[in-house]
Design an enzyme around this catalytic site. Structure first.
Site, PDB file in Angstrom:
ATOM      1  N   GLY A  48     -49.745 -58.636  44.005  1.00 32.60           N
ATOM      2  CA  GLY A  48     -49.058 -57.551  44.221  1.00 32.60           C
ATOM      3  C   GLY A  48     -49.411 -56.741  45.466  1.00 32.60           C
ATOM      4  O   GLY A  48     -48.916 -55.380  45.480  1.00 32.60           O
TER       5      GLY A  48
ATOM      6  N   HIS B  53     -56.921 -52.218  51.147  1.00 30.78           N
ATOM      7  CA  HIS B  53     -57.034 -50.943  50.637  1.00 30.78           C
ATOM      8  C   HIS B  53     -57.635 -51.002  49.127  1.00 30.78           C
ATOM      9  O   HIS B  53     -57.143 -52.133  48.614  1.00 30.78           O
ATOM     10  CB  HIS B  53     -55.727 -50.152  50.473  1.00 30.78           C
ATOM     11  CG  HIS B  53     -54.767 -50.969  49.981  1.00 30.78           C
ATOM     12  ND1 HIS B  53     -54.060 -51.932  50.913  1.00 30.78           N
ATOM     13  CD2 HIS B  53     -54.028 -51.016  48.882  1.00 30.78           C
ATOM     14  CE1 HIS B  53     -53.074 -52.385  50.217  1.00 30.78           C
ATOM     15  NE2 HIS B  53     -53.023 -52.042  48.774  1.00 30.78           N
TER      16      HIS B  53
HETATM   17  P1  AMP Z   1     -50.585 -52.679  47.190  1.00 32.77           P
HETATM   18  O1  AMP Z   1     -49.506 -53.085  46.309  1.00 32.77           O
HETATM   19  O2  AMP Z   1     -51.792 -53.095  46.455  1.00 32.77           O
HETATM   20  O3  AMP Z   1     -50.217 -53.214  48.617  1.00 32.77           O
HETATM   21  O4  AMP Z   1     -50.700 -51.155  47.396  1.00 32.77           O
HETATM   22  C1  AMP Z   1     -50.019 -50.530  48.199  1.00 32.77           C
HETATM   23  C2  AMP Z   1     -50.120 -49.047  47.862  1.00 32.77           C
HETATM   24  O5  AMP Z   1     -49.837 -48.253  49.120  1.00 32.77           O
HETATM   25  C3  AMP Z   1     -48.783 -48.483  47.052  1.00 32.77           C
HETATM   26  O6  AMP Z   1     -49.641 -48.173  45.587  1.00 32.77           O
HETATM   27  C4  AMP Z   1     -47.934 -47.667  47.778  1.00 32.77           C
HETATM   28  O7  AMP Z   1     -47.601 -46.728  46.757  1.00 32.77           O
HETATM   29  C5  AMP Z   1     -48.878 -47.116  48.672  1.00 32.77           C
HETATM   30  N1  AMP Z   1     -48.328 -46.501  49.653  1.00 32.77           N
HETATM   31  C6  AMP Z   1     -47.424 -47.119  50.736  1.00 32.77           C
HETATM   32  N2  AMP Z   1     -47.089 -46.516  51.641  1.00 32.77           N
HETATM   33  C7  AMP Z   1     -47.668 -45.258  51.180  1.00 32.77           C
HETATM   34  C8  AMP Z   1     -47.938 -43.876  52.425  1.00 32.77           C
HETATM   35  N3  AMP Z   1     -47.443 -43.921  53.437  1.00 32.77           N
HETATM   36  N4  AMP Z   1     -48.773 -43.133  51.891  1.00 32.77           N
HETATM   37  C9  AMP Z   1     -49.476 -43.331  50.639  1.00 32.77           C
HETATM   38  N5  AMP Z   1     -49.429 -44.424  49.997  1.00 32.77           N
HETATM   39  C10 AMP Z   1     -48.578 -45.616  50.459  1.00 32.77           C
END
Ligand code: AMP
Length: 114
Positions: free
Chosen positions: A93, A100
């Site tokens: 995912g 992060h």
């Molecule tokens: P993942 O799927 O583990 O890579 O998580 C990426 C996360 O980043 C997701 O939960 C998104 O909602 C979040 N995300 C993507 N772009 C942003 C943004 N500009 N600000 C805050 N969260 C973000």
């Protein structure tokens, strides 16, 4: 990394709801929260994913976990319980390729995750 969205957030080039910052780390609210508390903790150093972490990143990633613990307390989910999640790779995912750590809390959670 010029085109990395989380590097841009770390450099304050695009907006985010920052809840914590120091010289090494930034923590900000997820854009699409999956729980009442959903914060992303990132190292400012660009590491694309957990498997690209090296021995020299050990202290930095350890600091992420300590920060997760401290943020859980300040966001009032330490006692009720919280989850710290890293999605490694597309099948797990991962959609943003700057490492992060999701800090999730404020609701009951099931196991195993979907
Ligand atoms: P993942 O799927 O583990 O890579 O998580 C990426 C996360 O980043 C997701 O939960 C998104 O909602 C979040 N995300 C993507 N772009 C942003 C943004 N500009 N600000 C805050 N969260 C973000």
């Amino acid at each position: 990394m010029d085109d990395c969205i989380f590097c841009k957030i770390a450099r304050h080039e695009i907006p985010a709801q920052v809840v914590y910052e120091d010289d090494d780390l930034l923590a900000f609210r997820d854009l699409k929260p999956a729980a009442p508390v959903h914060v992303l903790i990132i190292p400012k150093k660009h590491i694309s994913m957990l498997t690209h972490m090296t021995e020299e990143d050990g202290a930095l990633i350890g600091k992420v976990m300590l920060t997760a613990k401290n943020l859980a307390a300040s966001l009032d989910v330490a006692d009720s319980g919280f989850r710290v999640v890293v999605n490694q790779g597309a099948q797990a995912g991962q959609s943003v390729f700057h490492i992060h750590f999701h800090l999730l809390g404020g609701r009951a959670m099931s196991w195993p995750p979907g």
